[in-house]
Design a protein around this motif. Structure first.
Motif, PDB file in Angstrom:
ATOM      1  N   LEU A  89      70.338  22.494  14.094  1.00  0.00           N
ATOM      2  CA  LEU A  89      70.292  23.656  14.623  1.00  0.00           C
ATOM      3  C   LEU A  89      71.783  23.519  15.746  1.00  0.00           C
ATOM      4  CD1 LEU A  89      69.664  25.729  16.507  1.00  0.00           C
ATOM      5  CD2 LEU A  89      68.139  23.984  17.579  1.00  0.00           C
ATOM      6  N   TYR A  90      72.613  24.109  15.578  1.00  0.00           N
ATOM      7  CA  TYR A  90      73.724  24.069  16.311  1.00  0.00           C
ATOM      8  C   TYR A  90      73.440  25.931  17.731  1.00  0.00           C
ATOM      9  CZ  TYR A  90      75.177  22.157  11.848  1.00  0.00           C
ATOM     10  OH  TYR A  90      75.387  21.666  10.705  1.00  0.00           O
ATOM     11  N   GLU A  91      74.216  24.658  18.812  1.00  0.00           N
ATOM     12  CA  GLU A  91      73.900  25.935  19.336  1.00  0.00           C
ATOM     13  C   GLU A  91      75.561  25.562  20.566  1.00  0.00           C
ATOM     14  OE1 GLU A  91      69.222  25.882  21.483  1.00  0.00           O
ATOM     15  OE2 GLU A  91      70.102  23.588  21.005  1.00  0.00           O
TER      16      GLU A  91
ATOM     17  N   ASN B  24      77.043  33.122  24.129  1.00  0.00           N
ATOM     18  CA  ASN B  24      76.714  32.311  23.379  1.00  0.00           C
ATOM     19  C   ASN B  24      75.929  32.245  22.215  1.00  0.00           C
ATOM     20  OD1 ASN B  24      76.534  30.733  25.986  1.00  0.00           O
ATOM     21  ND2 ASN B  24      74.690  32.111  26.636  1.00  0.00           N
TER      22      ASN B  24
ATOM     23  N   ALA C  99      72.879  30.559  19.108  1.00  0.00           N
ATOM     24  CA  ALA C  99      72.199  29.029  18.034  1.00  0.00           C
ATOM     25  C   ALA C  99      71.843  29.727  17.245  1.00  0.00           C
ATOM     26  CB  ALA C  99      70.295  28.908  19.591  1.00  0.00           C
TER      27      ALA C  99
ATOM     28  N   TYR D 250      66.527  33.789  11.982  1.00  0.00           N
ATOM     29  CA  TYR D 250      66.607  33.350  13.289  1.00  0.00           C
ATOM     30  C   TYR D 250      65.892  31.589  14.046  1.00  0.00           C
ATOM     31  CZ  TYR D 250      64.897  34.531  18.613  1.00  0.00           C
ATOM     32  OH  TYR D 250      64.267  34.090  19.773  1.00  0.00           O
TER      33      TYR D 250
ATOM     34  N   ARG E 196      63.764  28.787  19.267  1.00  0.00           N
ATOM     35  CA  ARG E 196      63.428  27.699  20.493  1.00  0.00           C
ATOM     36  C   ARG E 196      61.900  27.457  20.847  1.00  0.00           C
ATOM     37  NH1 ARG E 196      67.353  29.068  22.711  1.00  0.00           N
ATOM     38  NH2 ARG E 196      69.031  27.930  22.067  1.00  0.00           N
TER      39      ARG E 196
ATOM     40  N   LYS F 210      80.071  24.317  21.556  1.00  0.00           N
ATOM     41  CA  LYS F 210      79.439  23.620  21.171  1.00  0.00           C
ATOM     42  C   LYS F 210      78.935  22.414  21.967  1.00  0.00           C
ATOM     43  CE  LYS F 210      80.244  21.806  16.410  1.00  0.00           C
ATOM     44  NZ  LYS F 210      81.412  22.535  16.279  1.00  0.00           N
ATOM     45  N   THR F 211      77.433  22.962  22.342  1.00  0.00           N
ATOM     46  CA  THR F 211      76.580  22.096  23.426  1.00  0.00           C
ATOM     47  C   THR F 211      75.885  20.827  23.187  1.00  0.00           C
ATOM     48  OG1 THR F 211      76.495  24.184  25.308  1.00  0.00           O
ATOM     49  CG2 THR F 211      74.997  22.620  25.377  1.00  0.00           C
ATOM     50  N   HIS F 212      75.526  21.410  21.380  1.00  0.00           N
ATOM     51  CA  HIS F 212      73.968  20.764  20.798  1.00  0.00           C
ATOM     52  C   HIS F 212      74.960  20.282  19.218  1.00  0.00           C
ATOM     53  CE1 HIS F 212      71.710  20.432  23.771  1.00  0.00           C
ATOM     54  NE2 HIS F 212      71.578  20.926  23.954  1.00  0.00           N
TER      55      HIS F 212
END
Length: 318
Positions: A99-101, A146, A148, A171, A174, A237-239
Motif C-alpha cells: 500500500l502506497y499513500e 492525494n 492510496a 480500491y 482503508r 509518498k507519505t507511506h
C-alpha cells in the motif's frame, strides 16, 4: 520485522504452492490445476507479518452467483458451462500487496482544438458559405491530488498474470481494513510476497500513478478536441509501501481444451472479470438466422416492387 510461522506444501502435478497457518488435511486439492493428492511432506516457513488485512465480505455462494450473472450476460456462453467441476470448488485467496499513500502532482501540455466559423468563397467566386474549421492551439495545466494505491508484491508461477492485472484496479478500503491477525487466513489460500516495496513500486506503482494523473488531467482539457498530450508526474509518498493482504475469489478451468478464468474482489467493491467460452454452434445458428432474415427482407421488398409494377401497368393513362 514481525513474522508468522506457516506451513507450505507443493502440488506434485504443477508445482503450485499452498500455504497454511494450521495443519493440512491428509488430502489436498491444488487451487491451480485441481489435482487431488496426498500430503506427504510439509515445509515450515516464516512469513513477514502484514500490517493490515481486508476481510472477505463475500462468500462462495456470492461468487458463484456473480459468475452466473456474468455468463448470463454473454450471448454465446455454452449452456453446460456450470457442469465443470472447478466451479464447485472456487478458491478464496489472499494476495500480498504493498500500500502506497501520498500526493502526486502532474504538469501536462497538449494541443487543444476549437471549432471556428470561416467564410469561404466557392471555386468560381460567385457564392460564399460558412464553414466550421477545427484549429489547434497550445494548452497546459497542472493537477494534484492525494493517492492510496495497492500493487501486487508477487511475481512468479503461483499467481496468474490476469490476477495481478486485475488487482491493479483495486480500491483499498482503508476504513474497513483490520490489523493483521493470522486467524483471518483460516480456510483460505494465501501467497507469500517475493518482491520488495522498491521493486513493486517501479514495476507497478509508477505506472498506476501516471494513469491516475493522466485521467485527472484529461478532465481539465478544454475545447472540442485535443492531441499530442504529454505529462510529467512527481510523487511525495507519505507511506512508502505497507504490506497488506487483499482477498480474491478465483477459479481456473478448461473448456474444450481452452484455458479460462474468473476473478472477483473478495470485498465485493470492485466487481468480477474473466474469460468466457464461446458456443460456436450457437454463433453459427444466430448468423444463419440473420442471413435468413436478411434474404427474407430482400425477397419481400422484391415482391412488393413486382406487385407495384404490375399495378402501375394496369392503371389507365389519363
Amino acid at each position: 520485522m514481525s513474522t508468522v510461522q506457516i506451513l507450505a506444501i507443493k502440488c506434485p502435478e504443477c508445482g503450485g504452492q499452498a500455504n497454511s497457518v494450521g495443519p493440512f488435511s491428509p488430502t489436498k486439492k491444488c487451487v491451480y490445476c485441481h489435482t487431488e493428492f496426498m500430503v506427504t511432506g510439509v515445509m515450515q516457513k516464516e512469513m513477514q507479518m502484514p500490517e493490515r488485512i481486508l476481510e472477505f465480505k463475500t462468500n462462495q455462494e456470492d461468487f458463484e452467483l456473480a459468475v452466473l450473472k456474468m455468463f448470463a450476460n454473454e450471448n454465446y456462453a455454452p449452456n453446460d458451462i456450470f457442469d465443470i467441476a472447478a466451479f464447485k470448488e472456487p478458491q478464496g485467496i489472499y494476495m500480498p500487496m504493498f500500500l502506497y499513500e501520498g500526493k502526486y502532482e502532474c504538469s501536462w501540455n497538449c494541443s487543444v482544438g476549437y471549432y471556428e466559423n470561416e467564410v469561404r468563397a466557392s471555386n468560381d467566386g460567385k457564392t460564399v458559405k460558412n464553414v466550421q474549421v477545427l484549429k489547434y492551439r497550445p494548452q497546459s495545466g497542472t493537477t494534484k491530488n492525494n493517492f492510496a494505491i495497492v500493487c501486487a508484491a508477487y511475481e512468479g508461477e503461483e499467481v496468474k498474470p490476469e490476477l495481478i492485472e486485475y488487482a491493479r484496479a483495486l480500491y483499498f478500503d482503508r476504513e474497513n481494513s483490520k490489523e493483521f491477525d493470522a486467524n483471518y487466513l483460516e480456510g483460505y489460500a494465501f501467497v507469500l510476497h517475493n518482491l520488495d516495496k522498491e521493486t513493486t513500486w517501479s514495476k507497478h506503482g509508477e505506472s498506476s500513478i501516471k494513469y491516475i494523473a493522466e485521467q485527472s488531467s484529461y478532465e481539465q482539457i478544454p475545447g472540442d478536441d485535443w492531441k499530442d498530450f504529454r505529462c510529467t508526474v512527481s510523487t511525495d509518498k507519505t507511506h512508502d509501501g505497507r504490506l497488506v493482504f487483499i482477498p480474491f475469489w478465483v477459479v481456473y478451468y478448461d473448456y474444450n481444451g481452452e484455458n479460462h478464468y474468473v476473478i472477483m474482489d473478495g470485498t465485493g467493491n470492485t466487481g468480477i472479470t474473466g474469460s468466457t467460452p464461446i458456443d460456436q454452434e450457437r454463433v453459427n445458428a444466430v448468423q444463419k438466422w440473420h442471413k435468413i432474415a436478411k434474404y427474407t427482407k430482400w425477397a419481400a421488398y422484391a415482391s412488393f416492387l413486382f406487385l407495384l409494377k404490375g399495378f402501375l401497368w394496369q392503371v389507365p393513362l389519363a
